[in-house]
Design an enzyme around this catalytic site. Structure first.
Site, PDB file in Angstrom:
ATOM      1  N   ASN A 107       0.884  -1.169   0.000  1.00  6.95           N
ATOM      2  CA  ASN A 107       0.000   0.000   0.000  1.00  6.95           C
ATOM      3  C   ASN A 107       0.924   1.221   0.000  1.00  6.95           C
ATOM      4  O   ASN A 107       1.482   1.588   1.029  1.00  6.95           O
ATOM      5  CB  ASN A 107      -0.890  -0.049   1.243  1.00  6.95           C
ATOM      6  CG  ASN A 107      -1.828   1.132   1.339  1.00  6.95           C
ATOM      7  OD1 ASN A 107      -1.736   2.094   0.571  1.00  6.95           O
ATOM      8  ND2 ASN A 107      -2.726   1.071   2.303  1.00  6.95           N
ATOM      9  N   ARG A 125      -2.740  -1.973  -3.312  1.00  7.57           N
ATOM     10  CA  ARG A 125      -3.853  -1.055  -3.224  1.00  7.57           C
ATOM     11  C   ARG A 125      -3.634   0.015  -4.286  1.00  7.57           C
ATOM     12  O   ARG A 125      -2.590   0.671  -4.306  1.00  7.57           O
ATOM     13  CB  ARG A 125      -3.874  -0.412  -1.851  1.00  7.57           C
ATOM     14  CG  ARG A 125      -4.950   0.617  -1.736  1.00  7.57           C
ATOM     15  CD  ARG A 125      -4.881   1.327  -0.420  1.00  7.57           C
ATOM     16  NE  ARG A 125      -5.941   2.325  -0.374  1.00  7.57           N
ATOM     17  CZ  ARG A 125      -5.994   3.267   0.550  1.00  7.57           C
ATOM     18  NH1 ARG A 125      -5.065   3.331   1.472  1.00  7.57           N
ATOM     19  NH2 ARG A 125      -6.976   4.142   0.532  1.00  7.57           N
ATOM     20  N   HIS A 170     -12.191   4.366  -0.462  1.00  7.88           N
ATOM     21  CA  HIS A 170     -12.162   3.485   0.720  1.00  7.88           C
ATOM     22  C   HIS A 170     -12.906   2.171   0.486  1.00  7.88           C
ATOM     23  O   HIS A 170     -13.329   1.501   1.424  1.00  7.88           O
ATOM     24  CB  HIS A 170     -12.757   4.189   1.972  1.00  7.88           C
ATOM     25  CG  HIS A 170     -11.958   5.372   2.410  1.00  7.88           C
ATOM     26  ND1 HIS A 170     -12.522   6.604   2.657  1.00  7.88           N
ATOM     27  CD2 HIS A 170     -10.642   5.525   2.619  1.00  7.88           C
ATOM     28  CE1 HIS A 170     -11.585   7.459   2.999  1.00  7.88           C
ATOM     29  NE2 HIS A 170     -10.418   6.825   2.987  1.00  7.88           N
ATOM     30  N   GLU A 180      -7.748  -3.932   5.336  1.00 11.56           N
ATOM     31  CA  GLU A 180      -7.676  -3.805   3.880  1.00 11.56           C
ATOM     32  C   GLU A 180      -6.701  -4.816   3.280  1.00 11.56           C
ATOM     33  O   GLU A 180      -6.905  -5.321   2.180  1.00 11.56           O
ATOM     34  CB  GLU A 180      -7.260  -2.365   3.525  1.00 11.56           C
ATOM     35  CG  GLU A 180      -8.349  -1.366   3.887  1.00 11.56           C
ATOM     36  CD  GLU A 180      -7.871   0.071   4.000  1.00 11.56           C
ATOM     37  OE1 GLU A 180      -7.060   0.354   4.912  1.00 11.56           O
ATOM     38  OE2 GLU A 180      -8.301   0.909   3.189  1.00 11.56           O
TER      39      GLU A 180
END
Ligand code: ADP
Length: 365
Positions: A9, A68, A155, A353
């Site tokens: 990420n 991500r 998100h 996540e």
């Protein structure tokens, strides 16, 4: 030797890096690497991550990497990255200039170092693609919509995680009218029905909706016009003000960090927290009319998971709608914080996540 999934990420100044076992998704490592402010900053952080893997005493084999990626435009699912997809994702940089370039940089650097390694991109926008068209429209001339000027929402990886675990906490209510409040440095709300996104508070950019750490949230668009036309601010200065100098930081004049503000006695700190909750409640009300009411409210991410004060203030605003709140449970950061008999349930559920990205990696690679 253990087969692993690496999850990245990438932000402007950090590279979050997690390692999961490929067979059972158990977490082996979770860390944050600093990215030096230089041309090859992300490459160096990535090399550090790969160094961690190769130096691991038990022997780890990198099987697939997941990332991500903030913007996937109209994509509703994760994708295995090819040269063609990477080129397409680069065209979205103007839509998310603060995140997308860093996300893609790490993918490119990793492909250069390990050309054979499968890589998967998970998009923060994807979860919202179930929304009806009206939820994605601005009241602008039609051609802007056709050019991609519409509400995407963000998100989504966090919302997908919450949707995946909510039935365990909320039973039948999970599939009814739900609002998830992702309250971290970035913050947004997602209205769900049947565990699918119906509407969200963030729109075209990551500025819209709730007040955030340093971002303003919903703002009369006349304000940036006035800043440019009458306060002689340049586009760069307005951009910097809205993205980096507003929100909790701008209103308090003290910090973007909720913990610091909660510990401060300064009236400006209290006012910043109060405004944060006021805006969250306003957007909740707006999403409740789209859902036709509310059965469950879920708090997640740094502030949502840890700030009893923010949860209490937001829930207090929803008393009119039948949310009755248990302060003792709230103080304990309990999973369920509504009082017995409350018409609306309220939950605190930690988001994850990384595990969503790891699962996507195994599905796709
Ligand atoms: P990011 O969006 O960067 O992933 P996080 O989800 O980690 O951010 O959330 C960061 C926010 O959570 C910060 O404002 C931080 O102050 C807040 N936070 C973390 N722990 C607490 C706590 N114990 N009490 C209040 N706020 C907290």
């Amino acid at each position: 030797v253990t087969d692993i999934i690496a999850v990245f990420n990438a932000g402007s100044s950090t590279l979050k890096f997690s390692v999961f076992r490929h067979d059972d998704f158990s977490l082996i490592h979770n860390g944050t690497l600093e990215v030096p402010d230089s041309q090859d900053g992300h490459k160096k952080a990535l090399q550090q991550a790969l160094g961690w893997i190769s130096a691991h005493k038990d022997g780890l084999k990198l099987h697939v990497a997941g990332h991500r990626v903030v913007h996937g435009k109209d994509r509703a699912k994760p994708e295995k990255i090819t040269a063609k997809i990477l080129t397409e994702l680069k065209t979205l940089i103007p839509l998310a200039p603060l995140h997308q370039p860093h996300n893609l940089r790490v993918i490119e650097e990793l492909a250069a170092l390990h050309p054979e390694l499968p890589q998967v991109a998970c998009f923060d926008t994807a979860f919202h693609r179930t929304q009806p068209k009206l939820a994605s429209m601005f009241a602008l001339p039609r051609r802007f919509y056709d050019d991609g000027v519409k509400r995407y929402g963000f998100h989504g990886i966090s919302y997908e995680y919450i949707a995946s675990v909510l039935p365990k906490y909320a039973g039948d209510k999970a599939k009814s009218r739900v609002i998830v409040a992702h309250l971290g440095n970035g913050a947004s709300l997602c209205a769900m029905k049947n565990l699918q996104s119906q509407a969200t508070s963030m729109g075209f950019s990551t500025l819209d909706g709730l007040m955030m750490g340093t971002r303003c949230g919903t703002l009369d668009v006349g304000v940036p016009l006035y800043m440019q036309q009458h306060l002689n601010m340049t586009t760069d200065q307005v951009t910097d003000t809205l993205y980096h100098k507003s929100g909790l930081l701008g209103v308090s004049g003290i910090s973007n960090d909720m913990r610091t503000l909660e510990q401060s006695d300064a009236p400006e700190a209290g006012e910043a927290i109060a405004l944060f909750c006021h805006m969250a409640a306003q957007h909740c009300g707006s999403l409740m009319s789209i859902l036709g009411g509310l059965d469950a409210l879920v708090f997640t991410a740094g502030i949502g998971e840890h700030s009893a004060r923010v949860r209490r203030e937001i829930c207090h605003y929803l008393t009119w709608a039948g949310l009755s709140f248990d302060e003792t449970l709230n103080q304990k950061n309990a999973t369920q914080i509504h009082a017995k008999g409350s018409k609306i349930a309220a939950y605190v559920i930690p988001t994850d996540e990384e595990i969503v990205i790891a699962r996507a990696c195994r599905m796709i690679s």
